[in-house]
Write an enzyme that holds these catalytic residues in place. Structure first.
Site, PDB file in Angstrom:
ATOM      1  N   HIS A 239       0.826  -1.218   0.000  1.00 33.57           N
ATOM      2  CA  HIS A 239       0.000   0.000   0.000  1.00 33.57           C
ATOM      3  C   HIS A 239       0.861   1.270   0.000  1.00 33.57           C
ATOM      4  CE1 HIS A 239      -3.648  -2.277   1.016  1.00 33.57           C
ATOM      5  NE2 HIS A 239      -3.023  -2.817   2.039  1.00 33.57           N
TER       6      HIS A 239
HETATM    7  C1  BDR Z   1      -3.198   1.430   5.000  1.00 28.61           C
HETATM    8  O1  BDR Z   1      -3.555   1.168   6.369  1.00 28.61           O
HETATM    9  C2  BDR Z   1      -2.413   0.846   7.113  1.00 28.61           C
HETATM   10  O2  BDR Z   1      -2.637  -0.351   7.809  1.00 28.61           O
HETATM   11  C3  BDR Z   1      -1.280   0.694   6.144  1.00 28.61           C
HETATM   12  O3  BDR Z   1      -0.058   1.150   6.707  1.00 28.61           O
HETATM   13  C4  BDR Z   1      -1.685   1.516   4.959  1.00 28.61           C
HETATM   14  O4  BDR Z   1      -1.283   2.857   5.101  1.00 28.61           O
HETATM   15  C5  BDR Z   1      -3.787   0.366   4.102  1.00 28.61           C
HETATM   16  O5  BDR Z   1      -5.173   0.363   4.200  1.00 28.61           O
END
Ligand code: BDR
Ligand code: CA
Length: 306
Positions: A239
Site C-alpha cells: 500500500h
Molecule cells: C493502510 O492502512 C495501514 O494499515 C497501512 O499502513 C496503509 O497505510 C492500508 O489500508
C-alpha cells in the site's frame, strides 16, 4: 528530483515506503510527520525516528495529532502491524527526538519554503493534512501535490466492507482534504490490492540488503501472516510504497478525475464516494496500475540499501 515529506503511522508497509524513499535516487526526502493509525502517534514518532536512524538519514520528524478531527481515537491496528508497529521486532528507543514544531506547522512551513515544489505523501489517516489546510488557506496552493495512500472507489474496504483503514480512522479529516481544492491524487485499494509481495520477494530483498532489507524481511513475516488470514491475496499489499512510487512515477498509474466526499457516519463511515453534486474539484483516483513495474522498482531500489 521530487522534494517529499511522508506523513506516516509506521507500521510495516510504512517502513517499506520510508526505506524505499531513502533508496530512491529521484527523491529528496525533507522529513517525516507522524500520525496515529497502525500505532499511537507517540509510537509512530518513535518508530519514524528509528527508521531514519537505521537508514542513516538525519532528517526532521514532526509529531502529529494524537486524535482524529472529530471522532474519539481508535484502537491501533496491532493485529496487522504488531503491538509496537514492526511485527515481532521489539521496541527500541531512538537516539534523536522530534522537533518542537508539530506536524501541521512543519508541513505549512516547508510548503512555503519549497513553494510549488513540495509533494506531500500521507500514508496514514489524514488528520495532520486537514489541520494544515485549516490553519493555512495557502497550504494547498503552496504544495505541488498531495498523494494519498487511502480510500477505495470500486474495490470495497479493508477495515469494513466499505472503508479503507486510513480514511476510516479519520473520515472528517479525509473529507477536509478531498474538499480542499488542491492537487490531490488518491492511491487506494483499487490499485494497491494488485501490487503484492511474497515471502520469496522479502527473502530476495534481505539477500541483497542484509541490514535494512533484513529488517523489512523480519517485520514482513507478521504482515504476510495477516494477509494469509484474510485469505484473498497471494502475498501482502505494498500500500504505502505504491503511494511513494506514484509521487515520482505517475506514468505507471491510470487515474480517473472525480469529485469525492467521505461518508462520516453510520455503517459506511470512511467510504470514499463520487459526489458530483458536491461541486468539488476532481481528485485523481488511481484505477489502473502497471503492477509488475511498480513492484520491480520497489525490489530494485531496496536492493541498493546496505
Ligand atoms: C493502510 O492502512 C495501514 O494499515 C497501512 O499502513 C496503509 O497505510 C492500508 O489500508
Ligand atoms: Ca500507513
Amino acid at each position: 528530483m521530487t522534494k517529499l515529506i511522508i506523513d506516516t503511522d509506521p507500521g510495516i508497509d510504512d517502513a517499506m515506503a520510508i526505506f524505499y524513499a531513502a533508496a530512491a535516487p529521484d527523491i529528496e526526502l525533507l522529513g517525516l510527520t507522524t500520525i496515529f493509525g497502525n500505532v499511537t502517534t507517540k509510537t509512530a514518532t518513535r518508530n519514524a525516528l528509528r527508521l531514519l536512524e537505521k537508514a542513516g538519514l538525519d532528517l526532521p520528524v514532526a509529531k502529529g495529532a494524537d486524535v482524529p478531527l472529530m471522532l474519539p481515537p481508535f484502537t491501533p491496528s496491532a493485529h496487522v502491524h504488531g503491538e509496537e508497529g514492526f511485527g515481532d521486532i521489539p521496541a527500541e528507543a531512538p537516539k534523536g527526538q522530534a522537533i518542537t514544531e508539530d506536524a501541521a506547522d512543519f508541513l505549512i512551513r516547508m510548503a512555503r519554503e519549497h513553494k510549488g515544489e513540495l509533494v506531500v505523501c500521507p500514508i496514514g489517516p489524514l488528520t495532520n493534512i486537514a489541520h494544515a489546510i485549516q490553519r493555512d488557506p495557502e497550504f494547498v496552493k503552496n504544495v505541488k501535490r498531495i498523494v494519498i495512500m487511502g480510500g477505495s472507489l470500486e474495490e470495497g474496504g479493508n477495515i469494513t466492507p466499505y472503508a479503507e483503514a486510513n480514511i476510516y480512522h479519520d473520515p472528517h479529516g479525509a473529507d477536509v482534504v478531498f474538499g480542499s481544492g488542491g492537487n490531490i491524487v488518491m492511491v487506494g485499494l483499487d490499485v494497491t490490492h494488485r501490487i503484492l509481495c511474497t515471502k520469496e520477494d522479502f527473502t530476495s530483498i534481505a539477500g541483497q540488503s542484509p541490514d535494512l532489507g533484513g529488517m523489512l524481511q523480519e517485520m514482513s513475516k507478521f504482515y504476510l501472516h495477516f494477509y494469509e488470514t484474510v485469505g484473498k491475496f497471494d502475498g501482502c499489499s505494498l500500500h504505502d510504497p505504491a503511494a511513494v512510487i506514484a509521487c515520482t512515477h505517475p506514468e505507471l498509474f491510470e487515474t480517473r478525475s472525480v469529485p469525492l466526499t467521505v461518508t462520516c457516519e453510520g455503517e459506511e463511515s470512511g467510504a470514499t464516494v463520487v459526489d458530483p453534486e458536491s461541486l468539488r474539484a476532481g481528485t485523481a483516483v488511481c484505477m489502473g496500475v502497471q503492477s509488475e513495474k511498480v513492484k520491480n522498482l520497489f525490489l530494485q531500489r531496496l536492493a541498493l540499501l546496505p
